[in-house]
Scaffold this motif. Structure first.
Motif, PDB file in Angstrom:
ATOM      1  N   ALA A 123       1.677  14.347   4.935  1.00  0.00           N
ATOM      2  CA  ALA A 123       1.524  14.692   6.427  1.00  0.00           C
ATOM      3  C   ALA A 123       2.692  14.507   7.253  1.00  0.00           C
ATOM      4  CB  ALA A 123       0.383  13.874   6.624  1.00  0.00           C
ATOM      5  N   THR A 124       3.561  13.678   6.729  1.00  0.00           N
ATOM      6  CA  THR A 124       4.911  13.441   7.463  1.00  0.00           C
ATOM      7  C   THR A 124       6.117  14.569   7.489  1.00  0.00           C
ATOM      8  OG1 THR A 124       6.015  12.245   5.589  1.00  0.00           O
ATOM      9  CG2 THR A 124       4.391  11.060   7.189  1.00  0.00           C
ATOM     10  N   LEU A 125       5.771  15.389   6.454  1.00  0.00           N
ATOM     11  CA  LEU A 125       6.828  16.489   6.368  1.00  0.00           C
ATOM     12  C   LEU A 125       6.391  17.532   7.208  1.00  0.00           C
ATOM     13  CD1 LEU A 125       6.787  16.692   2.279  1.00  0.00           C
ATOM     14  CD2 LEU A 125       8.161  15.186   3.889  1.00  0.00           C
ATOM     15  N   PRO A 126       7.476  18.448   7.426  1.00  0.00           N
ATOM     16  CA  PRO A 126       7.343  19.491   8.153  1.00  0.00           C
ATOM     17  C   PRO A 126       6.545  20.602   7.652  1.00  0.00           C
ATOM     18  CG  PRO A 126       9.638  19.472   7.485  1.00  0.00           C
ATOM     19  CD  PRO A 126       9.182  17.984   7.312  1.00  0.00           C
ATOM     20  N   GLU A 127       5.567  21.416   8.328  1.00  0.00           N
ATOM     21  CA  GLU A 127       5.060  22.545   7.616  1.00  0.00           C
ATOM     22  C   GLU A 127       5.668  23.879   7.760  1.00  0.00           C
ATOM     23  OE1 GLU A 127       0.516  22.660   8.060  1.00  0.00           O
ATOM     24  OE2 GLU A 127       0.883  20.929   9.290  1.00  0.00           O
ATOM     25  N   TRP A 128       6.899  23.739   8.526  1.00  0.00           N
ATOM     26  CA  TRP A 128       7.807  24.952   8.673  1.00  0.00           C
ATOM     27  C   TRP A 128       9.190  24.236   9.029  1.00  0.00           C
ATOM     28  CZ3 TRP A 128      10.044  26.411  13.237  1.00  0.00           C
ATOM     29  CH2 TRP A 128       9.361  26.044  14.380  1.00  0.00           C
ATOM     30  N   GLU A 129      10.037  25.072   8.962  1.00  0.00           N
ATOM     31  CA  GLU A 129      11.413  24.679   9.304  1.00  0.00           C
ATOM     32  C   GLU A 129      12.175  25.876   9.796  1.00  0.00           C
ATOM     33  OE1 GLU A 129      12.629  20.827   6.826  1.00  0.00           O
ATOM     34  OE2 GLU A 129      12.078  22.571   5.698  1.00  0.00           O
ATOM     35  N   HIS A 130      13.250  25.802  10.545  1.00  0.00           N
ATOM     36  CA  HIS A 130      14.163  26.603  10.784  1.00  0.00           C
ATOM     37  C   HIS A 130      15.200  27.008   9.690  1.00  0.00           C
ATOM     38  CE1 HIS A 130      13.330  27.847  15.231  1.00  0.00           C
ATOM     39  NE2 HIS A 130      13.097  26.609  15.344  1.00  0.00           N
ATOM     40  N   ASN A 131      15.502  28.263   9.357  1.00  0.00           N
ATOM     41  CA  ASN A 131      16.471  28.341   8.395  1.00  0.00           C
ATOM     42  C   ASN A 131      17.926  27.985   8.840  1.00  0.00           C
ATOM     43  OD1 ASN A 131      15.024  29.126   5.924  1.00  0.00           O
ATOM     44  ND2 ASN A 131      14.454  30.839   6.868  1.00  0.00           N
ATOM     45  N   GLU A 132      18.668  27.647   7.951  1.00  0.00           N
ATOM     46  CA  GLU A 132      19.991  27.187   8.544  1.00  0.00           C
ATOM     47  C   GLU A 132      21.083  28.267   8.852  1.00  0.00           C
ATOM     48  OE1 GLU A 132      18.150  24.142   6.603  1.00  0.00           O
ATOM     49  OE2 GLU A 132      18.370  26.104   5.939  1.00  0.00           O
ATOM     50  N   LEU A 133      20.821  29.236   9.848  1.00  0.00           N
ATOM     51  CA  LEU A 133      21.466  30.439  10.140  1.00  0.00           C
ATOM     52  C   LEU A 133      22.576  29.882  11.241  1.00  0.00           C
ATOM     53  CD1 LEU A 133      18.869  33.160  10.990  1.00  0.00           C
ATOM     54  CD2 LEU A 133      20.385  33.082   8.798  1.00  0.00           C
ATOM     55  N   LEU A 148      16.318  36.220  17.462  1.00  0.00           N
ATOM     56  CA  LEU A 148      15.702  36.362  16.376  1.00  0.00           C
ATOM     57  C   LEU A 148      15.343  35.090  15.591  1.00  0.00           C
ATOM     58  CD1 LEU A 148      14.928  38.163  13.627  1.00  0.00           C
ATOM     59  CD2 LEU A 148      17.387  37.608  12.796  1.00  0.00           C
ATOM     60  N   MET A 149      14.116  34.884  15.116  1.00  0.00           N
ATOM     61  CA  MET A 149      13.586  33.453  14.565  1.00  0.00           C
ATOM     62  C   MET A 149      13.549  33.860  12.968  1.00  0.00           C
ATOM     63  SD  MET A 149      10.862  31.572  16.793  1.00  0.00           S
ATOM     64  CE  MET A 149      10.567  30.396  15.659  1.00  0.00           C
ATOM     65  N   SER A 150      14.252  32.645  12.240  1.00  0.00           N
ATOM     66  CA  SER A 150      13.920  32.925  10.725  1.00  0.00           C
ATOM     67  C   SER A 150      13.775  31.579  10.378  1.00  0.00           C
ATOM     68  CB  SER A 150      15.459  33.364  10.113  1.00  0.00           C
ATOM     69  OG  SER A 150      15.150  33.336   8.790  1.00  0.00           O
ATOM     70  N   ILE A 151      12.448  31.580   9.822  1.00  0.00           N
ATOM     71  CA  ILE A 151      12.042  30.294   9.450  1.00  0.00           C
ATOM     72  C   ILE A 151      11.241  30.080   8.129  1.00  0.00           C
ATOM     73  CG2 ILE A 151      11.188  29.698  11.763  1.00  0.00           C
ATOM     74  CD1 ILE A 151       8.366  30.200  11.081  1.00  0.00           C
ATOM     75  N   ARG A 152      11.280  29.068   7.526  1.00  0.00           N
ATOM     76  CA  ARG A 152      10.329  29.063   6.094  1.00  0.00           C
ATOM     77  C   ARG A 152       9.173  28.114   6.297  1.00  0.00           C
ATOM     78  NH1 ARG A 152      15.485  26.210   5.912  1.00  0.00           N
ATOM     79  NH2 ARG A 152      15.414  23.810   5.463  1.00  0.00           N
ATOM     80  N   ARG A 153       8.165  28.552   5.730  1.00  0.00           N
ATOM     81  CA  ARG A 153       6.935  27.924   6.070  1.00  0.00           C
ATOM     82  C   ARG A 153       6.551  27.504   4.558  1.00  0.00           C
ATOM     83  NH1 ARG A 153       2.087  30.636   5.200  1.00  0.00           N
ATOM     84  NH2 ARG A 153       0.105  29.709   5.699  1.00  0.00           N
ATOM     85  N   TYR A 154       5.844  26.237   4.418  1.00  0.00           N
ATOM     86  CA  TYR A 154       5.294  25.779   3.017  1.00  0.00           C
ATOM     87  C   TYR A 154       3.843  26.002   3.107  1.00  0.00           C
ATOM     88  CZ  TYR A 154      10.160  23.466   3.154  1.00  0.00           C
ATOM     89  OH  TYR A 154      11.391  23.062   3.098  1.00  0.00           O
ATOM     90  N   GLU A 155       3.594  26.784   2.032  1.00  0.00           N
ATOM     91  CA  GLU A 155       2.070  27.093   1.913  1.00  0.00           C
ATOM     92  C   GLU A 155       1.583  26.669   0.264  1.00  0.00           C
ATOM     93  OE1 GLU A 155       1.777  31.273   2.452  1.00  0.00           O
ATOM     94  OE2 GLU A 155       2.721  31.870   0.547  1.00  0.00           O
ATOM     95  N   PRO A 156       0.474  26.554   0.183  1.00  0.00           N
ATOM     96  CA  PRO A 156       0.062  26.122  -1.098  1.00  0.00           C
ATOM     97  C   PRO A 156       0.332  27.063  -2.323  1.00  0.00           C
ATOM     98  CG  PRO A 156      -1.668  26.499   0.012  1.00  0.00           C
ATOM     99  CD  PRO A 156      -0.743  26.574   1.109  1.00  0.00           C
TER     100      PRO A 156
END
Length: 497
Positions: A123-133, A148-156
């Motif tokens: 629960a303390t970790l981000p559920e999504w983050e910006h990619n390091e562009l 432009l938004m480029s993100i990584r999303r963590y899903e089960p």
């Protein structure tokens, strides 16, 4: 089964159910008596569990629940388990032969503590983050004005098959189940047939806490047919296994045709490497191996490496400890070393000792059945000396109360010996000079290396390299094993006219 858990039924698709195959006996390794009868799932029930887990995941009945609510429900499961804590302790002592002096702490309390901590950590970790562009990577369009938004999303990751060992039945089950459930996965848990009873308590906890049907299924079996179905079924997305390297190889082969995600925590042959200024601690280090569930731990530091000039002293310390540690009834608070889990394991350990002696090792203490203990799978703590790292006792995992002691000439040779193994799970370096210990530890190829003391908890990762496994349990790395990374790109809709 007074004072033991009621584990007469398996848990399938939100309901308790009788096994369809004849059940199987659970033996007390201290007495060799069958003290309980476990339910046995048949192939149809394993198939039904996979279908239920797949349905629950695809329908989103758990994965779509907000993370904070999943964490709350998992904490409610732990509340239920806390309420039967003493019964869990008594049950796991009977299943595994763990001495009562450590069973509560190592077998149950640590597991329940980590069951609370792992979901809370997620629960303390981000559920999504910006990619390091780079900055200009966020600007799109010929005029350079579109953002432009480029993100990584963590899903089960999906449906998880969890297969757990006998030595610490609750801890690996907690690492797998609570991490995967926190991530939003659905789980089928297949416990070891040698210790299924305490693990079945997770089903009762899930039922009381109100987890949706199909999200957690627990199916014991006496053989391996159900486990093989789990590792090969295309409806299963991830296999998380803790056990031997030999079985791990077979699981990897079974999972390969459907390219499943794998988390494999496998065998080990870990060192405890003493620098010259720490040899006085050899006795304590050897006692830790013998006293931690009779050496039945994959991270057991069973290879003792000492400077050549301190070899005789180290052997004397280890021998004294082996002869002094009380072996016997795990229900007796005075017992330090209980039985190994089965007659087959007892025979395997004594066979390995015989192979080691045949290859030139010297047995200086133990390795035989203790006098006065005709029943139970007991073995006196064994100390062997070796002068060749090719000796079987230096290369093969004993998984019992056995250590080998070997001399090294200098630190380069010590590191070479430590790394001369197909395993790379854990190990320890001991020195009064922590910086010197760290310098050696960094040269050892292992998933974990301890310098002077351990730190094993929900926040620290556990896992190996080489043939000790793939992936990690616990910690941030272990939680992320049960998540996929989805790359999302967002930008304005271009005028296509």
């Amino acid at each position: 089964m007074a004072d033991l858990l009621d584990a007469a039924q398996l848990y399938l698709d939100g309901r308790f159910a009788d096994g369809r195959d004849p059940g199987f006996a659970v033996e007390d390794p201290a007495t060799e008596e069958d003290f309980a009868h476990a339910p046995a799932a048949d192939a149809a029930q394993f198939d039904a569990a996979v279908a239920a887990a797949r349905r629950s995941f695809d329908a989103g009945v758990w994965a779509s629940v907000p993370l904070a609510e999943r964490v709350r429900l998992l904490a409610a499961m732990v509340d239920v388990l806390d309420g039967v804590r003493d019964d869990l302790v008594r049950t796991v002592i009977r299943e595994t032969g763990t001495p009562v002096r450590i069973a509560g702490l190592l077998q149950v309390d640590m597991a329940l503590q980590q069951a609370r901590q792992l979901p809370a950590l997620l629960a303390t970790l981000p559920e999504w983050e910006h990619n390091e562009l780079p900055l200009d990577g966020h600007i799109a369009g010929p005029a350079g004005h579109d953002v432009l938004m480029s993100i990584r999303r963590y899903e089960p990751c999906g449906v998880v098959a969890a297969i757990t060992p006998y030595n610490f039945p609750l801890q690996p089950a907690v690492w797998k189940v609570f991490s995967a459930l926190a991530a939003g996965c659905s789980v089928i848990l297949r416990p070891s047939p040698l210790a299924p009873l305490s693990v079945l308590a997770l089903g009762a906890a899930a039922d009381r806490a109100g987890l949706p049907p199909g999200v957690l299924n627990i199916l014991p079996e006496p053989g391996s047919a159900g486990a093989e179905l789990l590792t090969s079924d295309p409806r299963v997305d991830c296999v998380s296994f803790t056990g031997s390297t030999a079985v791990g190889r077979r699981i990897a082969a079974q999972a390969a045709p459907t390219v499943k995600r794998l988390v494999l925590e496998l065998g080990g042959k870990s060192v405890q490497l003493y620098l010259p200024d720490a040899v006085r601690n050899v006795g304590a280090g050897v006692a830790a191996v013998f006293g931690a569930h009779a050496g039945q731990a994959c991270s057991s530091q069973s290879r003792v490496l000492v400077p050549a000039e301190a070899f005789d002293d180290a052997v004397a310390q280890a021998t004294a400890v082996a002869r002094a540690m009380p072996v016997g009834d795990p229900q007796d608070p005075a017992t330090a070393v209980g039985p190994v889990v089965s007659a087959a394991q007892h025979a395997r350990i004594t066979g390995l000792i015989a192979d080691a002696v045949d290859a030139g090792a010297r047995l200086v203490a133990g390795g035989v059945r203790p006098a006065g203990l005709a029943r139970g799978h007991y073995l006196e703590p064994a100390v062997l000396t070796v002068d060749d790292n090719a000796n079987p006792i230096a290369q093969r995992e004993a998984f019992g109360p056995v250590v080998s002691i070997q001399a090294y000439r200098d630190l380069d040779e010590a590191v070479a010996i430590a790394n001369d193994s197909e395993y790379g799970l854990s190990g320890g370096v001991y020195s009064a000079d922590v910086r010197a210990g760290l310098a050696v530890a960094r040269r050892i190829r292992s998933g974990t290396v301890l310098v002077n003391r351990p730190a094993a908890n929900a926040y620290t990762p556990m896992g190996g390299i080489k043939q000790s496994g793939i992936g990690r349990e616990r910690g941030v790395a272990g939680l992320r094993e049960y998540q996929e990374v989805q790359h999302l790109v967002l930008g304005p809709l271009e005028d296509l006219r």
